[in-house]
Design an enzyme around this catalytic site. Structure first.
Site, PDB file in Angstrom:
ATOM      1  N   ILE A   7       0.845  -1.183   0.000  1.00 38.52           N
ATOM      2  CA  ILE A   7       0.000   0.000   0.000  1.00 38.52           C
ATOM      3  C   ILE A   7       0.884   1.238   0.000  1.00 38.52           C
ATOM      4  O   ILE A   7       1.744   1.417   0.862  1.00 38.52           O
ATOM      5  CB  ILE A   7      -0.990   0.008   1.194  1.00 38.52           C
ATOM      6  CG1 ILE A   7      -1.932   1.221   1.085  1.00 38.52           C
ATOM      7  CG2 ILE A   7      -0.272  -0.035   2.540  1.00 38.52           C
ATOM      8  CD1 ILE A   7      -3.159   1.131   1.960  1.00 38.52           C
ATOM      9  N   GLY A  93      12.170   4.500   4.023  1.00 40.47           N
ATOM     10  CA  GLY A  93      10.904   3.914   3.596  1.00 40.47           C
ATOM     11  C   GLY A  93      11.074   2.509   3.039  1.00 40.47           C
ATOM     12  O   GLY A  93      12.083   2.199   2.381  1.00 40.47           O
ATOM     13  N   ASP A  95       9.585   1.232   0.620  1.00 48.89           N
ATOM     14  CA  ASP A  95       9.607   1.247  -0.837  1.00 48.89           C
ATOM     15  C   ASP A  95      11.029   1.432  -1.359  1.00 48.89           C
ATOM     16  O   ASP A  95      11.460   0.729  -2.284  1.00 48.89           O
ATOM     17  CB  ASP A  95       8.682   2.332  -1.378  1.00 48.89           C
ATOM     18  CG  ASP A  95       8.910   3.703  -0.746  1.00 48.89           C
ATOM     19  OD1 ASP A  95       9.653   3.803   0.248  1.00 48.89           O
ATOM     20  OD2 ASP A  95       8.326   4.684  -1.249  1.00 48.89           O
TER      21      ASP A  95
END
Length: 214
Positions: A7, A93, A95
């Protein structure tokens, strides 16, 4: 089969893998999209993992957790192969970390610059010895467009999904698009040039929802 859920700030990504093959893939906009857990019920999911920089309590995430209670939350400590020159790895992060991890799997023992054109434009550099140095974070295309609209009185919001733009904008909308795309392209090219001059042999990897524009 394995389920991977990610997400982000703007989209939910759901993938089902069987060995190395993708059996199901869906990307849904968090603000306008629609997701049904029924689309996953036909798969014999044995393992599942969840990661992301977005809202882990989003209603869709809650539904997935209910359907697959054995889903695990990705933790940075599970990746042992990366060392850090980055001074605050605890704030890095997921990601950016997973981009770096994927890069060393695709191109082992090589230096990689990963450019992620998502909600933010991020640059992440990991060297041939798997040391994560860091990079930069700046607004992505849509964030730049929203900022110009919300922090001015008269500039309209422009659709950043329309890929027409020119060096010289002949009206206000075209001028905004020119600033958005050419400005971001110039930032990407400038940083690539800097890294190539400093590190010589380096792979340039482009990813993210807006990568196709560049």
């Amino acid at each position: 089969m394995n389920l991977i859920v990610e997400i982000g700030n703007t989209r939910l990504k759901v993938l089902v893998f069987e060995k190395d093959a993708i059996r199901f893939e869906k990307k849904i906009a968090l603000d306008t999209g629609d997701f049904s857990i029924d689309s996953l019920k036909s798969f014999d999911i044995k393992k599942a993992i969840l990661s992301g920089s977005g809202d882990l309590e989003h209603k869709w995430i809650s539904e997935i957790k209910t359907q697959f209670p054995f889903i695990k939350l990705f933790e940075k400590s599970t990746i042992k192969s990366i060392q850090y020159k980055y001074q605050t790895p605890n704030t890095l992060g997921n990601d950016r970390l997973l981009n770096a991890f994927a890069a060393i799997k695709l191109f082992p023992n090589q230096s990689n610059l990963i450019i992620d054109c998502g909600s933010c434009l991020t640059f992440s550099f990991i060297d041939s010895e798997n040391v994560f140095w860091g990079g930069s974070i700046s607004p992505g295309l849509n964030m730049r467009a929203i900022s110009m609209h919300e922090y001015t009185q008269k500039l309209p919001f422009v659709d950043t999904k329309a890929d027409f733009f020119s060096m010289i904008g002949l009206n206000t909308e075209e001028s905004i698009k020119s600033g958005l795309y050419i400005g971001m392209e110039a930032e990407i090219e400038f940083r690539i040039t800097w890294f190539l001059e400093k590190f010589k042999k380096i792979n340039i990897i482009l990813t993210g929802g807006d990568a196709h524009f560049f």
